[in-house]
Design a protein around this motif. Structure first.
Motif, short mmCIF file in Angstrom:
data_model
loop_
_atom_site.label_atom_id
_atom_site.label_comp_id
_atom_site.label_asym_id
_atom_site.label_seq_id
_atom_site.Cartn_x
_atom_site.Cartn_y
_atom_site.Cartn_z
N ARG A 162 0.50 0.34 7.55
CA ARG A 162 0.58 -0.77 6.62
C ARG A 162 1.93 -1.42 6.81
O ARG A 162 2.92 -0.75 7.04
N MET A 163 1.97 -2.73 6.70
CA MET A 163 3.23 -3.47 6.83
C MET A 163 3.83 -3.63 5.46
O MET A 163 3.28 -4.30 4.60
N ILE A 164 4.96 -3.00 5.24
CA ILE A 164 5.63 -3.15 3.95
C ILE A 164 6.94 -3.84 4.20
O ILE A 164 7.68 -3.48 5.12
N ALA A 165 7.26 -4.82 3.38
CA ALA A 165 8.55 -5.50 3.52
C ALA A 165 9.57 -4.74 2.71
O ALA A 165 9.42 -4.55 1.51
N SER A 166 10.61 -4.30 3.37
CA SER A 166 11.65 -3.56 2.66
C SER A 166 12.48 -4.54 1.85
O SER A 166 12.90 -5.58 2.35
N LEU A 173 8.77 -2.94 7.37
CA LEU A 173 8.66 -1.56 7.82
C LEU A 173 7.20 -1.20 7.93
O LEU A 173 6.33 -1.86 7.37
N THR A 174 6.95 -0.11 8.63
CA THR A 174 5.56 0.33 8.71
C THR A 174 5.40 1.63 7.96
O THR A 174 6.25 2.52 8.03
N GLU A 175 4.32 1.70 7.23
CA GLU A 175 4.04 2.91 6.47
C GLU A 175 2.74 3.47 7.00
O GLU A 175 1.76 2.72 7.15
N PRO A 176 2.66 4.74 7.29
CA PRO A 176 1.42 5.26 7.89
C PRO A 176 0.26 5.20 6.89
O PRO A 176 0.41 5.51 5.72
#
Lengths: 472, 406
Positions: A162-166, A173-176
């Motif tokens: 998943r693409m999460i914006a820090s 960032l990427t979250e599995p």
């Protein structure tokens, strides 16, 4: 397995599609041979179970969407998926609430008239429509299965993240995330193990059945349209022999094949007796009985020339007049069928177009972010093609209906109407006047289903895409 | 059982009652409101206050013409009330033509002649009544909201400015409440009048649609043999001669029925054109005001966050505007679709069993009826759902564009 249920008309033609609809879980409980209470209850449980499973999974997807609503990319992707499957839920609910009008439309063609001269042509076009409907069904089923397979295959490519914006560093960032076809929230862990396998199988089931639910209902609609178009083709085909036959009544015409065929296919040379009312061999509608007596033909017609120049027998004359009557009654029946189709399915088309418009707008936005041949590109293009394909599916058949119904006028004009009787000429006039306005299917009066609609949708998507690319 | 004759004007009773009660119109024939002096007094009062209200807004606009922000806020209210005023003028100045329309509706052609006619008229009357009630409820809700918002804002300490000119200071406590009450009452009254007048105009179009439905039923019954009564006899010759004689009578009846249908359709066409022309200018003003309001609302909404009170009130206002446009477009489309189906109904009649002479008469009618009745605004804009969708599409595109640039 089960005894053959006695069906007629459209139900017979559409039986495979109806069976598939019942298998997919639509609330279609008619057309079974065995209507005992136990079996009906089982069927209702089966449909409700499907409905519950699909709605529950849809809600899980909705919860997932709400969870990640702060991430713009995730939000857009999840919204597209949720809207994509909204079609199935809407169609399921629509059918459940509207099943009466579906049954009514399926029963419209239960009693159709017939005429000895035209049974061969009728059967031929009926066969053509049957084969077209089958082919459509196979094609759509094939496409559905292909879509599910390619969706599942695509899951195994690329990173499942998943693409999460820090918030601090302002980069993505990427979250599995679990490697599943759809992103959804489950109350159990799905990263690996038993939960993963269960979720995977559940999602494959959901994909297959929800796509089948939506597409099969569209197939029924398009099959109806195919049937109506082939009936119109039949009517156009018999216009010429019809006019030749009616021309034979008032004007001298040299031996046309029709005249000879008329006398030779008659098995009973029974001229209607004054006392004997048994002429069911010729006519199939009750009103024709009014025409039999006095030999002058039609109910209100008082042609001064009692004798016609060709010396046709009274029965041949009645045959000719009844041929026109057959044509008009058949055409009116087709008009009734098309009106019934429009009433039944119009609102579903409206909802479909509404949801599709929003989906396509978001997809145009997503498409501007494609940066190479990767999973993202394939999935976005896949969604686009599928959604546009769904719209194209019913637009093309709607368009064919419009074309067929307005070309009847051409057929009426191109037969030799100038040789016909006054009756035949006024018949051609009224038919031409009626067919000037094409028969259209409208989405609850908001729009007409035709290729114009598809072109405008496609144009809008391309425009949005271009504008958004420029604004980037 | 003798059914009570159902008059065509039943559908309009609640509308004209509401208009008379609100002082917007004199007591017309279909109303049951029977106090003429009270009505006259109300009307004078309403005229006075409406003109005063609009003047106050106009004066303030001129006063604050330097500040665009304030002008936009005032224009929101002023344009809507001017729109209402325009409709009020149309209704009152052309009341003779409205009387004439009502006379036509009471006439022979528009009357119900059988069970089916009465059923669809009742259906129509019920739908119109429900729409009127729905809009009234919405109006009163909005009115209450518009009263509460300034009070809440004042309690929160914000400076509440009225959109009308007052020669005295309105910030102090008792004056503020009185002025607020005055503004709320007047705006609710004008909204009530606006909505009722809209519903009345829509009721005219809906009546035209119902009349076309009745005409279609009549056309479909033309020449149907089942209506012919014949004596049952064993002897086939006798029976056939009964049929023959009945059919000959029917032949004469078909002609007169067709003539009735032709005249009926002509009256309906006249009716629609007359309604269009009576309210033509008011509708044009309405349409442009609506377009302006939608653009401005979209422009203002873009910058606001979703949870502010201003967003909610803008949203509600926009919703009201769109709902107003919707009923016009919906009933315009209904009328158009019904009039397109007249030909199909004539086709579905039993024309096959008539002589070519009669068929040619039907053909002439079919030619005339092939042109659908499309009510238009400002002569160019058809009142149809396609118009509505293009309005929505354009506002959405505007919104997206402005959002991107933000």
């Amino acid at each position: 397995m089960m005894t053959k249920v006695k069906t007629q008309g459209l139900v017979t033609d559409l039986m495979p599609c109806i069976r598939l609809l019942q298998a997919a879980g639509h609330f279609l409980f008619n057309y079974h041979a065995d209507t005992s209470g136990m079996n009906m209850l089982l069927r209702k449980i089966y449909s409700s179970a499907h409905a519950v499973l699909i709605v529950v999974h849809y809600i899980c997807m909705g919860i997932n969407m709400a969870q990640y609503k702060d991430e713009v990319n995730e939000l857009t992707a999840n919204t597209i998926t949720v809207l994509f499957f909204a079609h199935s839920i809407i169609k399921l609910a629509f059918f459940a609430f509207n099943s009466k009008s579906f049954y009514r439309t399926l029963a419209v063609w239960n009693q159709s008239n017939s005429h000895p001269l035209f049974t061969e042509s009728d059967a031929r076009y009926h066969q053509i429509s049957l084969s077209k409907m089958r082919r459509l069904l196979y094609f759509i089923c094939g496409m559905t299965v292909f879509s599910v397979i390619s969706w599942v295959t695509l899951t195994f490519f690329g990173e499942s993240v998943r693409m999460i914006a820090s918030k601090e560093t302002n980069e993505t960032l990427t979250e599995p995330a679990p490697r599943l076809p759809l992103k959804a929230w489950y109350p159990f862990k799905t990263m690996s193990g038993g939960g993963y396998v269960f979720a995977f199988i559940y999602q494959i089931y959901f994909l297959l059945f929800s796509m089948a639910l939506a597409n099969l209902l569209d197939v029924i609609f398009c099959s109806w349209l195919i049937f109506a178009c082939e009936q119109l083709q039949h009517l156009k085909a018999i216009m010429k022999p019809l006019m030749e036959l009616s021309a034979a009544l008032d004007t001298y015409r040299p031996n046309t094949a029709e005249l000879f065929r008329v006398s030779s296919t008659d098995k009973t040379e029974k001229v209607p007796d004054a006392v004997d009312m048994d002429i069911r061999g010729i006519y199939s509608t009750q009103q024709d009985f009014g025409m039999t007596l006095r030999g002058a033909g039609g109910k209100l017609q008082n042609f001064n020339a009692e004798n016609n120049p060709n010396g046709l027998t009274a029965k041949q004359e009645m045959l000719a007049r009844s041929a026109i009557k057959y044509w008009v009654e058949r055409h009116k029946h087709v008009v009734r069928l098309v009106a019934s189709i429009g009433d039944t399915y119009g609102t579903a088309l409206l909802f479909h177009m509404l949801v599709s418009t929003i989906t396509l707008t978001l997809l145009a936005y997503q498409a501007t972010k494609i940066n190479g041949i990767n999973v993202y590109a394939f999935s976005t293009i896949g969604y686009l093609v599928y959604t546009l394909g769904q719209v194209f599916h019913f637009c093309i058949f709607g368009n064919r209906l419009i074309e067929e119904s307005s070309s009847v006028m051409e057929a009426a004009y191109s037969c030799q109407w100038y040789d016909g009787s006054e009756e035949a000429k006024t018949f051609v006039q009224i038919v031409c006047q009626q067919c000037q306005k094409a028969m259209t299917i409208s989405g609850a009066k908001f729009f007409n289903v035709s290729l114009d609609l598809f072109a405008s949708v496609l144009g809008a998507v391309v425009t949005y895409f271009m504008v958004l690319i420029q604004l980037k | 059982m003798e059914p009570k004759t159902y008059t065509t004007l039943e559908a309009f009773k609640p509308h004209f009652n509401a208009l008379a009660r609100g002082g917007y119109l004199k007591i017309m024939k279909p109303t049951s409101f029977k106090k003429p002096y009270f009505n006259a007094f109300c009307r004078v009062l309403v005229w006075f206050f409406v003109v005063l209200y609009n003047l106050q807004h106009l004066i303030l606009v001129i006063q604050v013409r330097r500040s665009t922000e304030r002008i936009v806020d005032i224009l929101f209210i002023l344009l809507t009330t001017l729109n209402t005023f325009g409709k009020q003028l149309a209704f009152n100045l052309r009341v003779h033509r409205i009387d004439k329309i009502i006379d036509v509706m009471n006439g022979v052609y528009f009357a119900a002649t059988n069970r089916y006619h009465v059923d669809i008229m009742k259906e129509n009357a019920l739908a119109m009544y429900r729409i009127l009630r729905l809009y009234h409820v919405a109006i009163f809700t909005c009115g209450i909201l518009w009263t509460i918002f300034p009070l809440v804002n004042r309690a929160l300490g914000e400076n509440v400015q009225f959109t009308a000119y007052f020669p005295f200071d309105t910030a102090e406590s008792p004056t503020f409440e009185i002025v607020l009450a005055y503004m709320s009452i007047l705006i609710t009254l004008q909204a009530y009048g606006n909505v009722t007048m809209d519903c009345t105009i829509v009721a005219f179009y809906s009546q035209a649609k119902t009349q076309i439905k009745m005409l279609r039923y009549d056309l479909e019954q033309l020449g149907k043999i089942d209506n012919i009564e014949t004596k049952f006899t064993e002897n086939i010759f006798e029976r056939s001669s009964h049929i023959w004689k009945a059919l000959k009578d029917e032949k004469i009846k078909i002609h007169s029925k067709l003539v009735f249908c032709v005249e009926h359709y002509r009256q309906i066409v006249w009716f629609v054109k007359e309604v269009e022309s009576i309210f033509g200018e008011a509708m044009t003003v309405q349409f442009f005001v609506m377009a302006w309001v939608i653009c401005m609302t979209v422009y203002k909404i873009v910058g606001l966050s979703i949870y502010s009170a201003e967003f909610v009130s803008m949203g509600v206002y926009l919703g009201c505007m769109l709902a107003q446009l919707f009923i016009y477009c919906y009933y315009g489309t209904q009328l158009k679709v019904e009039s397109e189906s007249v030909n199909t109904s004539l086709y579905c009649s039993n024309w096959l069993s008539s002589l070519p002479k009669v068929r040619r008469q039907m053909l002439i009618m079919m030619q005339y009826c092939s042109k659908p009745l499309t009510p238009r605004t400002a002569y160019v804009i058809p009142m149809s759902l396609e118009t509505y969708i293009s309005v929505l599409k354009s506002s959405y595109s505007l919104f997206t564009l402005l959002n991107q640039k933000h």
